[in-house]
Design a protein around this motif. Structure first.
Motif, PDB file in Angstrom:
ATOM      1  N   HIS A   1      42.858  33.297  26.601  1.00 56.00           N
ATOM      2  CA  HIS A   1      43.407  34.387  27.432  1.00 56.00           C
ATOM      3  C   HIS A   1      42.287  35.043  28.236  1.00 56.00           C
ATOM      4  O   HIS A   1      41.476  35.789  27.682  1.00 56.00           O
TER       5      HIS A   1
ATOM      6  N   HIS B   1      41.184  36.845  32.363  1.00 59.63           N
ATOM      7  CA  HIS B   1      41.607  37.318  33.695  1.00 59.63           C
ATOM      8  C   HIS B   1      40.415  37.121  34.628  1.00 59.63           C
ATOM      9  O   HIS B   1      39.528  37.977  34.683  1.00 59.63           O
TER      10      HIS B   1
ATOM     11  N   GLN C   1      45.308  34.501  32.954  1.00 65.59           N
ATOM     12  CA  GLN C   1      46.531  35.304  32.891  1.00 65.59           C
ATOM     13  C   GLN C   1      47.089  35.638  34.271  1.00 65.59           C
ATOM     14  O   GLN C   1      48.197  36.135  34.378  1.00 65.59           O
TER      15      GLN C   1
ATOM     16  N   HIS D   1      51.433  38.188  28.288  1.00 63.09           N
ATOM     17  CA  HIS D   1      51.099  39.239  27.327  1.00 63.09           C
ATOM     18  C   HIS D   1      52.363  39.589  26.546  1.00 63.09           C
ATOM     19  O   HIS D   1      53.447  39.579  27.118  1.00 63.09           O
TER      20      HIS D   1
ATOM     21  N   HIS E   1      47.792  38.848  22.648  1.00 62.52           N
ATOM     22  CA  HIS E   1      47.737  40.098  21.868  1.00 62.52           C
ATOM     23  C   HIS E   1      48.614  40.039  20.619  1.00 62.52           C
ATOM     24  O   HIS E   1      48.093  40.003  19.517  1.00 62.52           O
TER      25      HIS E   1
ATOM     26  N   ASP F   1      40.048  37.968  27.125  1.00 56.35           N
ATOM     27  CA  ASP F   1      40.802  38.851  28.012  1.00 56.35           C
ATOM     28  C   ASP F   1      40.000  39.151  29.280  1.00 56.35           C
ATOM     29  O   ASP F   1      39.237  38.312  29.731  1.00 56.35           O
TER      30      ASP F   1
HETATM   31 ZN   LIG Z   1      45.284  40.178  29.370  1.00 62.20          ZN
END
Ligand SMILES: [Zn+2]
Length: 467
Positions: A67, A69, A127, A232, A269, A323
Motif C-alpha cells: 500500500h 501513495h 493507492q 482503504h 488498514h 502508505d
Molecule cells: Zn493510504
C-alpha cells in the motif's frame, strides 16, 4: 550469478535458509539456487555475463509494499504531526492533491520509486494517482521497479471544506459509471506492460468516500478484466461509526453483505474490525495490508483495536505497507517489519505475538499473495522472477550475526541494502541507483514541493524558531 552469499533467505515452501549459497539468473528469472559448492560443479564451464560476489551478504526476495501513495511522496514533512483525520484530509491532503500537476506526480513517483529501491522494495501497489496513471507508469518504467497502478477514485464528497469547485472536479467523480470508464481505460492501457513489470487494477479510495454503487460496479469490472481490487477500508473508528450510523453495520460486514469481498480484494488498514469480522475476511479469502507507520503517526489505534495477530492466527493473508509519506513518513519496509513484530508484543504484553518469521513473511510472500503475484515473486525459487535484494552485513548493526531473521527485523534498516535486482536487471549496485539520476530527482522534488506549498498556501509547520 550471485556468488556465495553468507545466507539466502528463500521464503520457499519449507522456509529454507541456505548458508554459503549461490543463485543463477537467466533473463528475468531464477534458474538455479543451491549451495555454492554444488552450483560451482554444475556450472564449471559456464561463462556468466555478470558475477555479483555476495561474501558477507544476506540475499532475500525483494520486499513487496502492499500500500503506497506515490503522488504523496513530495508532500514529505509538509504537514504537521498533530492533525485529526478530518483536518489532515480537508486542510492538508485535499488541497495538496488538488494542486498537483502531472509533472509533479511524475517527479513524486520517481522519488518514491528511488526511495523503495534504496530500501529493498522491488514491488508495490499504488493507492491512486490524481487523474490518469501515466506519470506513475513512466516512473516505474524508467526506474526498473515492479508495481500495480491505479487512479484515486472517489464518488462521494464528505466535506467541501477548503475545496474550490475546480478542486472538487479534479478529486471526485460525479458518477460511479464515469469512474468505472476511466479505470477500465487505465487497465486496458497499462496492465501487463513493460515485460509485465506494470500491472493495473481496479483501485478505488474506499472507506466512506465511495458509494455502494461504485463498490458493486468496481467488483464487476475487476471480474470482467481478471484483475484485483485495492482500497482503504475500516481505517479508523470514526469510519466504522459512520458506517454503523448509515448502514447499521461496520465496514467489513457491510462489504460482505453487498458482495464486494473476495480473494481478489486487498484492503489497506483494516483496523476497525470486530472479532466476528476476522472470520468474514477469512471466509472470503480477502487480503489485508497492515500499515503500522500510518497508525502511529495519525493515531489510528492499531494497538487499541487492531486484530492482526488474530487475522494471522485465522489464516488471513496479512501484508505490510508504508502508505504515503505524509500519512506515515518512511518507505522502509524493514522499519514496518520491526513495528509489526514489536507493537503487539508490547501492547498485549505477550512476546509470542508476530515473531520475526511472521514479520518477514508479511513483507515478502504475503505481499506477493496480496498482489495476486505470488506465482512469480515473493520467494527465491527456480522459475520465479529474479526480484532479489542483497544486504551488506559488514556493518555494525548486523554484527554479531547469530540469527539472521532477528538481525534483520530488530537491528537492521533498509539502509543496509546494498544491491537490488528486479526482473533480472541490477537496478542498484553498491547503493548506486542505475537507471535514473538520483541527485537530479532529489533536487527537482525539493523544488516542486516548495512550489506546491506556495500554491496550496501551506505555512511552515516548524514549531521551533528557524533563525
Ligand atoms: Zn493510504
Amino acid at each position: 550469478m550471485i556468488e556465495n552469499a553468507d545466507y539466502v533467505i528463500t521464503l520457499d515452501r519449507e522456509r529454507r535458509i541456505l548458508k554459503n549459497a549461490s543463485i543463477v539468473i537467466e533473463g528475468s528469472r531464477i534458474t538455479d539456487v543451491g549451495k555454492t559448492a554444488n552450483i560451482k560443479t554444475r556450472y564449471e564451464k559456464r561463462n556468466f555475463d555478470k558475477i555479483i560476489k555476495a561474501d558477507k551478504k544476506v540475499v532475500m526476495p525483494g520486499f513487496v509494499d502492499a500500500h503506497v501513495h506515490l503522488s504523496e511522496h513530495i508532500s514529505r514533512s509538509l504537514f504537521p504531526d498533530n492533525l485529526s483525520l478530518g483536518s489532515w484530509l480537508s486542510d492538508w491532503k485535499h488541497p495538496y492533491s488538488a494542486s498537483l500537476t502531472e509533472e509533479d506526480q511524475y517527479i513524486s513517483a520517481l522519488l518514491g520509486c528511488i526511495d523503495m529501491i534504496k530500501t529493498g522494495t522491488t514491488c508495490f501497489i499504488e493507492q491512486g494517482s490524481i487523474g490518469p496513471v501515466d506519470p506513475l507508469a513512466r516512473a516505474v518504467e524508467e526506474t526498473g521497479i515492479r508495481g500495480i497502478l491505479g487512479r484515486s477514485v472517489m464518488d462521494r464528497i464528505l466535506s467541501k471544506h477548503g475545496l474550490t469547485p475546480d478542486d472538487i472536479n479534479k478529486l471526485y467523480y460525479s458518477s460511479a459509471d464515469e469512474a468505472i470508464r476511466d479505470i477500465e481505460k487505465d487497465i486496458n492501457k497499462w496492465n501487463g506492460k513493460v515485460n509485465d513489470r506494470i500491472r493495473a487494477w481496479v483501485i478505488i479510495n474506499g472507506k466512506h468516500t465511495c458509494t455502494d454503487e461504485l463498490y458493486v460496479k468496481a467488483k464487476e469490472l475487476a471480474r470482467r478484466m481478471g484483475v484485483g481490487i485495492h482500497c482503504h477500508m475500516a481505517s479508523t473508528i470514526e469510519e466504522a461509526r459512520f458506517f454503523e450510523k448509515e448502514k447499521g453495520e461496520w465496514p467489513i460486514t457491510h462489504l460482505d453483505r453487498i458482495g464486494f469481498l473476495g480473494p481478489n480484494v486487498l484492503l489497506a488498514h483494516a483496523l476497525a474490525v470486530k472479532d466476528e469480522e476476522v472470520e468474514i475476511l477469512k471466509r472470503n479469502d480477502t487480503k489485508v495490508c497492515h500499515c503500522p507507520g500510518t497508525a502511529l503517526k495519525t493515531a489510528k489505534g492499531t494497538t487499541v483495536m487492531g486484530k492482526f495477530p488474530e487475522m494471522i492466527e485465522a489464516g488471513v493473508t496479512v501484508a505490510l505497507g508504508c502508505d504515503g509519506t505524509s500519512a506515515a513518513g518512511s518507505f522502509d519496509m524493514v522499519r514496518q517489519m520491526y513495528l509489526a513484530a514489536g507493537l503487539y508484543k508490547d501492547c498485549r504484553m505477550n512476546p509470542n505475538l508476530i515473531p520475526a518469521e511472521a514479520a518477514v513473511e508479511m513483507a515478502t510472500i504475503n505481499g506477493a499473495k496480496a498482489l495476486l503475484w505470488d506465482k512469480e515473486i515473493g520467494s527465491i525459487e527456480v522459475g520465479k522472477k529474479a526480484d532479489l535484494i542483497l544486504f551488506d552485513t559488514n556493518r555494525p548493526e548486523w554484527r554479531p550475526l547469530n540469527n539472521v531473521l532477528i538481525n534483520l527485523v530488530y537491528s537492521a534498516s533498509g539502509d543496509s541494502v546494498d544491491t537490488v535486482i528486479i526482473d533480472g536487471n541490477v537496478v542498484m549496485e553498491n547503493r548506486v541507483v542505475k537507471n535514473v539520476d538520483e541527485r537530479e530527482v532529489l533536487e527537482m522534488a525539493q523544488k516542486m514541493s516548495w512550489e506546491i506549498a506556495k500554491r496550496a498556501k501551506f505555512k511552515s509547520t516548524l514549531r521551533w524558531p528557524l533563525v
